[in-house]
Every structure is written in structure tokens, then in C-alpha cells.
Enzyme design. Structure first.
Site, mmCIF file in Angstrom:
data_model
loop_
_atom_site.group_PDB
_atom_site.id
_atom_site.type_symbol
_atom_site.label_atom_id
_atom_site.label_comp_id
_atom_site.label_asym_id
_atom_site.label_seq_id
_atom_site.Cartn_x
_atom_site.Cartn_y
_atom_site.Cartn_z
ATOM 1 N N SER A 233 0.823 -1.213 0.000
ATOM 2 C CA SER A 233 0.000 0.000 0.000
ATOM 3 C C SER A 233 0.856 1.262 0.000
ATOM 4 O O SER A 233 0.576 2.221 -0.741
ATOM 5 C CB SER A 233 -0.976 0.009 1.182
ATOM 6 O OG SER A 233 -0.317 -0.290 2.377
ATOM 7 N N HIS A 263 -2.135 -8.840 2.055
ATOM 8 C CA HIS A 263 -1.748 -7.599 2.763
ATOM 9 C C HIS A 263 -2.851 -7.313 3.792
ATOM 10 O O HIS A 263 -3.141 -8.174 4.624
ATOM 11 C CB HIS A 263 -1.564 -6.513 1.698
ATOM 12 C CG HIS A 263 -0.913 -5.250 2.159
ATOM 13 N ND1 HIS A 263 -0.221 -5.131 3.330
ATOM 14 C CD2 HIS A 263 -0.853 -4.007 1.569
ATOM 15 C CE1 HIS A 263 0.235 -3.890 3.455
ATOM 16 N NE2 HIS A 263 -0.144 -3.192 2.399
ATOM 17 N N HIS A 309 5.841 -12.942 7.053
ATOM 18 C CA HIS A 309 6.039 -11.535 6.685
ATOM 19 C C HIS A 309 7.226 -11.424 5.738
ATOM 20 O O HIS A 309 8.174 -12.217 5.834
ATOM 21 C CB HIS A 309 6.298 -10.669 7.926
ATOM 22 C CG HIS A 309 6.024 -9.221 7.682
ATOM 23 N ND1 HIS A 309 6.985 -8.369 7.195
ATOM 24 C CD2 HIS A 309 4.895 -8.485 7.813
ATOM 25 C CE1 HIS A 309 6.461 -7.163 7.057
ATOM 26 N NE2 HIS A 309 5.199 -7.204 7.419
ATOM 27 N N ARG A 318 3.369 -5.442 16.937
ATOM 28 C CA ARG A 318 1.964 -5.005 16.902
ATOM 29 C C ARG A 318 1.072 -6.160 17.356
ATOM 30 O O ARG A 318 0.095 -5.971 18.074
ATOM 31 C CB ARG A 318 1.593 -4.551 15.474
ATOM 32 C CG ARG A 318 2.428 -3.363 14.996
ATOM 33 C CD ARG A 318 2.228 -3.073 13.522
ATOM 34 N NE ARG A 318 2.617 -4.196 12.680
ATOM 35 C CZ ARG A 318 2.457 -4.237 11.354
ATOM 36 N NH1 ARG A 318 1.906 -3.212 10.738
ATOM 37 N NH2 ARG A 318 2.837 -5.285 10.654
ATOM 38 N N ASP A 364 -1.945 -8.983 11.781
ATOM 39 C CA ASP A 364 -3.320 -9.389 11.514
ATOM 40 C C ASP A 364 -3.778 -10.612 12.309
ATOM 41 O O ASP A 364 -4.955 -10.976 12.262
ATOM 42 C CB ASP A 364 -3.497 -9.649 10.011
ATOM 43 C CG ASP A 364 -3.261 -8.386 9.195
ATOM 44 O OD1 ASP A 364 -3.716 -7.327 9.642
ATOM 45 O OD2 ASP A 364 -2.619 -8.465 8.144
HETATM 46 N N1 HAX Z 1 1.213 -19.944 5.507
HETATM 47 C C1 HAX Z 1 1.627 -20.822 4.570
HETATM 48 N N2 HAX Z 1 2.618 -20.598 3.719
HETATM 49 C C2 HAX Z 1 3.279 -19.438 3.845
HETATM 50 C C3 HAX Z 1 2.948 -18.491 4.820
HETATM 51 C C4 HAX Z 1 1.845 -18.775 5.675
HETATM 52 N N3 HAX Z 1 1.427 -17.923 6.585
HETATM 53 N N4 HAX Z 1 3.775 -17.446 4.700
HETATM 54 C C5 HAX Z 1 4.601 -17.729 3.664
HETATM 55 N N5 HAX Z 1 4.294 -18.918 3.156
HETATM 56 C C6 HAX Z 1 4.878 -19.562 1.958
HETATM 57 C C7 HAX Z 1 4.657 -18.653 0.772
HETATM 58 O O1 HAX Z 1 3.332 -18.790 0.236
HETATM 59 C C8 HAX Z 1 5.749 -19.098 -0.173
HETATM 60 O O2 HAX Z 1 5.308 -20.304 -0.769
HETATM 61 P P1 HAX Z 1 5.689 -20.657 -2.293
HETATM 62 O O3 HAX Z 1 7.172 -20.794 -2.295
HETATM 63 O O4 HAX Z 1 4.964 -21.926 -2.549
HETATM 64 O O5 HAX Z 1 5.212 -19.518 -3.132
HETATM 65 C C9 HAX Z 1 6.869 -19.442 0.810
HETATM 66 O O6 HAX Z 1 6.268 -19.650 2.090
HETATM 67 C C10 HAX Z 1 7.915 -18.337 0.936
HETATM 68 O O7 HAX Z 1 7.263 -17.132 1.269
HETATM 69 P P2 HAX Z 1 8.001 -16.017 2.155
HETATM 70 O O8 HAX Z 1 9.205 -15.568 1.389
HETATM 71 O O9 HAX Z 1 8.206 -16.513 3.532
HETATM 72 O O10 HAX Z 1 6.884 -14.907 2.233
HETATM 73 P P3 HAX Z 1 6.650 -13.686 1.233
HETATM 74 O O11 HAX Z 1 7.606 -12.609 1.597
HETATM 75 O O12 HAX Z 1 6.616 -14.141 -0.186
HETATM 76 O O13 HAX Z 1 5.166 -13.262 1.616
HETATM 77 C C11 HAX Z 1 3.371 -12.892 3.120
HETATM 78 C C12 HAX Z 1 4.871 -12.645 2.826
HETATM 79 C C13 HAX Z 1 2.963 -12.036 4.298
HETATM 80 C C14 HAX Z 1 2.561 -12.470 1.898
HETATM 81 C C15 HAX Z 1 3.181 -14.406 3.439
HETATM 82 O O14 HAX Z 1 3.880 -14.736 4.608
HETATM 83 C C16 HAX Z 1 1.715 -14.789 3.585
HETATM 84 O O15 HAX Z 1 1.071 -15.097 2.580
HETATM 85 N N6 HAX Z 1 1.161 -14.784 4.863
HETATM 86 C C17 HAX Z 1 -0.235 -15.063 5.080
HETATM 87 C C18 HAX Z 1 -1.078 -13.836 4.745
HETATM 88 C C19 HAX Z 1 -0.863 -12.724 5.742
HETATM 89 O O16 HAX Z 1 -0.883 -12.908 6.943
HETATM 90 N N7 HAX Z 1 -0.650 -11.494 5.223
HETATM 91 C C20 HAX Z 1 -0.516 -10.292 6.057
HETATM 92 C C21 HAX Z 1 0.926 -9.798 6.141
HETATM 93 C C22 HAX Z 1 1.041 -8.571 6.977
HETATM 94 C C23 HAX Z 1 0.464 -7.408 6.261
HETATM 95 O O17 HAX Z 1 0.918 -6.930 5.237
HETATM 96 N N8 HAX Z 1 -0.634 -6.926 6.721
HETATM 97 O O18 HAX Z 1 -1.237 -5.968 6.077
#
Ligand code: HAX
Length: 423
Positions: A233, A263, A309, A318, A364
Site C-alpha cells: 500500500s 496484505h 512476513h 503489533r 493481523d
Molecule cells: N502460511 C503458509 N505458507 C506461507 C505463509 C503462511 N502464513 N507465509 C509464507 N508462506 C509460503 C509462501 O506462500 C511461499 O510459498 P511458495 O514458495 O509456494 O510460493 C513461501 O512460504 C515463501 O514465502 P516467504 O518468502 O516466507 O513470504 P513472502 O515474503 O513471499 O510473503 C506474506 C509474505 C505475508 C505475503 C506471506 O507470509 C503470507 O502469505 N502470509 C499469510 C497472509 C498474511 O498474513 N498477510 C498479512 C501480512 C502482513 C500485512 O501486510 N498486513 O497488512
């Protein structure tokens, strides 16, 4: 606003000179390299631009203007906005001046409510919220002054002016959307004697006899204010604002990104997940049962919302602040107990799963259970609350970007053929 604006007027020339000197002395030094893998990985970890309002360290989390978050969880949203902009907390006079400024712009124009009324009954609250902000674009002081030939040196003041007017309206807008979208009755008019979070609690109309819901909303709006410049964002709004699109356009761009499930929408997804646990077990499951539940979800190719994250490698402070609030204020609540218990289980599961680089909870993971406890149960509304707060960060970053004359964002993309030939 006069006091805040005056403070910025005093600070800006010094920071401009400091940065001019830094670029003159060290402008050709490298701060980052980019690998082929990074070029295909959402630019992860590439240090490519500056954001001074806050920073996120992997092992400590959010640091606002040099102050770790856990040292300032008690301050109000108005105070954190002043801090984001000026690097210091306001004194009593400055705070009251800022509150007065907010309270003179609380009303959302009638045409906005009419537009929202015409939207489908099942419109997502984030779609309503962003539509409303975009609809108000015609109110932009920046756009009007730009049309009239405003000099570059005045851009930041017009952004600040728009920012204050927009921020002042967001609790009114959010609470109004809540009542409209979830059939809670007539909108409740803002009260100019209340502060930002107090007014929101007043207008949303949920009972708050103990005042604890107000305390929660103050904490909520403070904790979500900013998270450096590279998150979806912030980066989206930064990019759009760099084209000199006004704050209404730029904030909406950022909030559209916040509405993504990876996000800001993760807060709604997270509570949905926790409620599905409660409904499937008809009770609070044991840690072993929860472990199995998480594994089943992962095996279906789904993420555990609220965990992981892109930058953090520790429990999000947080999240810790919300858990602390829950432990102090909530007794014997199934939903909060499941959230607390998930914290004991999910990091181990994700570590064993071996994919997520960060197995710890993010912001979250806990917030929804607290809102739910105080009667705000419509979880597809939660990202609107995140948005109300995060707009403070977007506006603060925008004010400084315009003050420092940061040019239009335009990184260079390359083709796969170019990579094959060049590496
Ligand atoms: N559950 C399962 N798998 C997860 C995971 C989770 N909570 N977090 C990461 N992974 C997986 C990813 O999907 C990725 O899988 P692939 O290789 O198959 O694509 C792998 O682990 C590596 O990812 P990463 O490098 O650890 O994480 P990213 O930096 O790519 O993504 C995210 C960060 C926050 C998007 C990710 O951890 C996620 O999807 N979390 C769940 C959704 C979530 O809680 N989002 C909110 C984040 C905070 C925020 O921005 N709030 O607004």
C-alpha cells in the site's frame, strides 16, 4: 494545523540541505545489489528508495522515527501522526491545535453518501470506502492549486492540507459505511468535542460502557499507522503520488493494495479462519487438534493467515501489543483463546512445513479477535479500520516526498532475454 505546518516549515529546509549534501558527497556509493532471483521475487530486499517516517527491522519490527513501537503503544493516533511527520511528539498546545484542525473537517459531503447508497447491498466495505475517497477527489486543494500554477516549493503544504482534511473524515466515513452496509440504522453525526478514535467509537454506535472498546480503537489506529515505504500500500501510493496525482488518488491507490488478502485483507481472512476453527470443533480445540487443522489447511495449498512476513523475522510487536491488550482486558473468550493457542502451535507447524521464511505472527493474527469480542463482528469491515489508520502513514510519506522533490517513480524493467544474454 498551523503549529504542525510551522514546525514542518522550520524543519524542511534543514532536511533538504542535509540530503543535498549527502547526495553531493556520497551520491555515487552503492547501497544494494540486485540478483536475478530478486528480479523475479517482488523486488524483495532491494534497497532502492528512502522512507524516513518509519522503518521495519527483521528482529524488532516497526520503529517510528527511531522509536521502537513497544515504547509508544500508549500514544494517540493524533500524536503518532505528528510524530510521523515531525520526528517528535507534540506538546499539549500542538496536540490541541491538531485536534482542532481535524474537528473542523469531520463532515463527509452528502454526494458521497448518495453514491454509497447506490452501491450493491453486498458491496465489500473496502470497495465502498475507496469509492468514497475517490469520489471526493474534486475536493483536492493540491489538484486545484496545481491547476492554478502552484510553485513546486508549495506542493508539500497542499498535500498536508488535503491529508488533514481527508484524515479528519475517515472515521466518519468508516463508521457511516459500517452502519449503512450492515443495517445498523441511521448514521450517527460526528461530535467535534471527541478525538479521532473517540469519535469513531461514538459514530459506529456499539455499546462501550467500560470505555475499553475506545481504548482498543485508540491502540488499533495507532498500531496500524505506518510500516516503512516498501509494503504494497505504501509503495503503490508513493508511486501514484510521484506522478503528482493528488492525495485522494494516491491514497485510494494504496488502499486498493491494502485490500489484497496477502496484505491488509489478511485481518478479515484471519478472523474467518479462527471462526472456522471454533465452528468446526464447536469448542476451543486442543493444541494437537489445532496442529492437525493447520496441517490440513497447508496440505490444501492454503496459507495460514496472520502468519509470515516479507521483512519481519520475529513475532510482530503489533501482534504482541494486541495480545497484551487481550490478556489484560478479556477473560474466558473462545475466539481470543483460539488466537492465543494458535500462537503456541502455528510457528512450529510453519517451521516444520519449511516454506515460510518467517513463521511468526504478524499484525493481523490477533486484531480481529479483539474487535469481535467488543461486538464488531462483521469481519469484512476490518480492513477499513486498517485503512483509516494507514492513511496517516501514506500522507506523512507523501508530504516529505513532495517537500524533498522526489521525482516520478520509474525503475527499469528488463526482459528474460536480456537477463539470459547479460548474466
Ligand atoms: N502460511 C503458509 N505458507 C506461507 C505463509 C503462511 N502464513 N507465509 C509464507 N508462506 C509460503 C509462501 O506462500 C511461499 O510459498 P511458495 O514458495 O509456494 O510460493 C513461501 O512460504 C515463501 O514465502 P516467504 O518468502 O516466507 O513470504 P513472502 O515474503 O513471499 O510473503 C506474506 C509474505 C505475508 C505475503 C506471506 O507470509 C503470507 O502469505 N502470509 C499469510 C497472509 C498474511 O498474513 N498477510 C498479512 C501480512 C502482513 C500485512 O501486510 N498486513 O497488512
Amino acid at each position: 494545523m498551523n503549529m504542525l505546518k510551522n514546525e514542518l516549515r522550520n524543519q524542511i529546509p534543514n532536511v533538504q540541505n542535509e540530503i543535498k549534501q549527502l547526495i553531493a558527497e556520497k551520491g555515487d556509493q552503492k547501497i544494494s545489489d540486485v540478483t536475478v532471483a530478486q528480479a523475479y521475487s517482488g523486488l524483495r530486499g532491494i534497497k532502492a528508495f528512502v522512507c524516513d517516517t518509519s522503518s521495519v527491522s527483521a528482529d524488532k519490527g516497526l520503529i517510528i522515527r527511531g522509536i521502537p513501537l513497544n515504547e509508544i503503544t500508549h500514544i494517540t493516533p493524533e500524536e503518532v501522526f505528528f510524530l510521523l511527520l515531525t520526528s517528535r511528539l507534540p506538546n499539549a498546545e500542538e496536540l490541541s491545535d491538531l485536534k482542532k484542525e481535524f474537528s473542523s473537517h469531520l463532515e463527509v459531503p452528502d454526494y458521497v453518501w448518495k453514491i454509497l447508497n447506490e452501491m450493491p447491498d453486498d458491496a465489500h466495505p473496502m470497495t465502498m470506502f475507496n469509492t468514497a475517497i475517490l469520489a471526493m477527489q474534486g475536493e483536492s486543494v493540491f489538484a486545484e492549486k496545481y491547476d492554478n500554477g502552484m510553485p513546486k516549493s508549495e506542493y508539500w503544504e497542499a498535500v498536508l492540507e488535503d491529508g488533514i482534511r481527508l484524515l479528519a473524515k475517515l472515521p466518519t466515513l468508516g463508521a457511516g459505511i459500517y452502519r449503512m452496509r450492515f443495517n445498523k440504522g441511521e448514521r450517527i453525526a460526528p461530535n467535534s468535542n471527541l478525538d479521532w478514535s473517540g469519535n469513531f467509537v461514538h459514530m459506529i454506535g456499539l455499546p462501550d460502557e467500560t470505555g475499553d472498546f475506545h481504548k482498543l480503537m485508540q491502540l488499533y489506529f495507532m498500531l496500524h499507522c505506518d510500516h516503512e515505504g516498501g509494503n504494497v500500500s505504501a509503495f503503490a501510493s508513493h508511486t501514484v503520488a510521484s506522478a503528482l496525482s493528488d492525495p485522494y488518488y494516491s491514497v485510494t491507490a494504496g488502499l486498493n493494495g491494502l485490500a489484497g488478502p496477502l496484505h491488509g485483507l489478511a485481518n478479515q481472512e484471519c478472523l474467518k479462519f479462527v471462526l472456522s476453527v471454533r465452528d468446526d470443533f464447536q469448542d476451543v480445540p486442543s493444541e494437537d487438534e489445532l496442529k492437525q487443522y493447520c496441517w490440513d489447511r497447508l496440505k490444501n495449498g492454503r496459507v495460514i493467515p496472520g502468519y509470515g512476513h516479507a521483512v519481519l523475522r520475529c513475532p510482530d510487536p503489533r501482534f504482541s501489543a494486541f495480545i497484551k491488550f487481550g490478556q489484560e482486558h478479556i477473560k474466558d473468550d473462545d475466539v481470543f483463546t483460539i488466537v492465543d493457542r494458535l500462537f503456541n502451535v502455528v510457528p512450529g507447524v510453519l517451521q516444520e512445513h519449511g516454506k515460510a521464511k518467517n513463521p511468526w505472527p504478524n499484525v493481523d493474527a490477533a486484531s480481529g479477535s479483539l474487535l469481535y469480542y467488543y461486538g464488531l463482528k462483521e469481519f469484512n469491515f476490518y480492513t477499513v479500520l486498517f485503512s483509516i489508520s494507514r492513511t496517516m502513514g501514506m500522507i506523512s510519506q507523501m508530504v516529505w516526498e513532495r517537500a524533498l522533490g522526489i521525482p516520478i517513480t520509474r525503475p527499469k524493467s528488463v526482459t528474460t532475454d536480456w537477463i539470459k544474454q547479460s548474466v
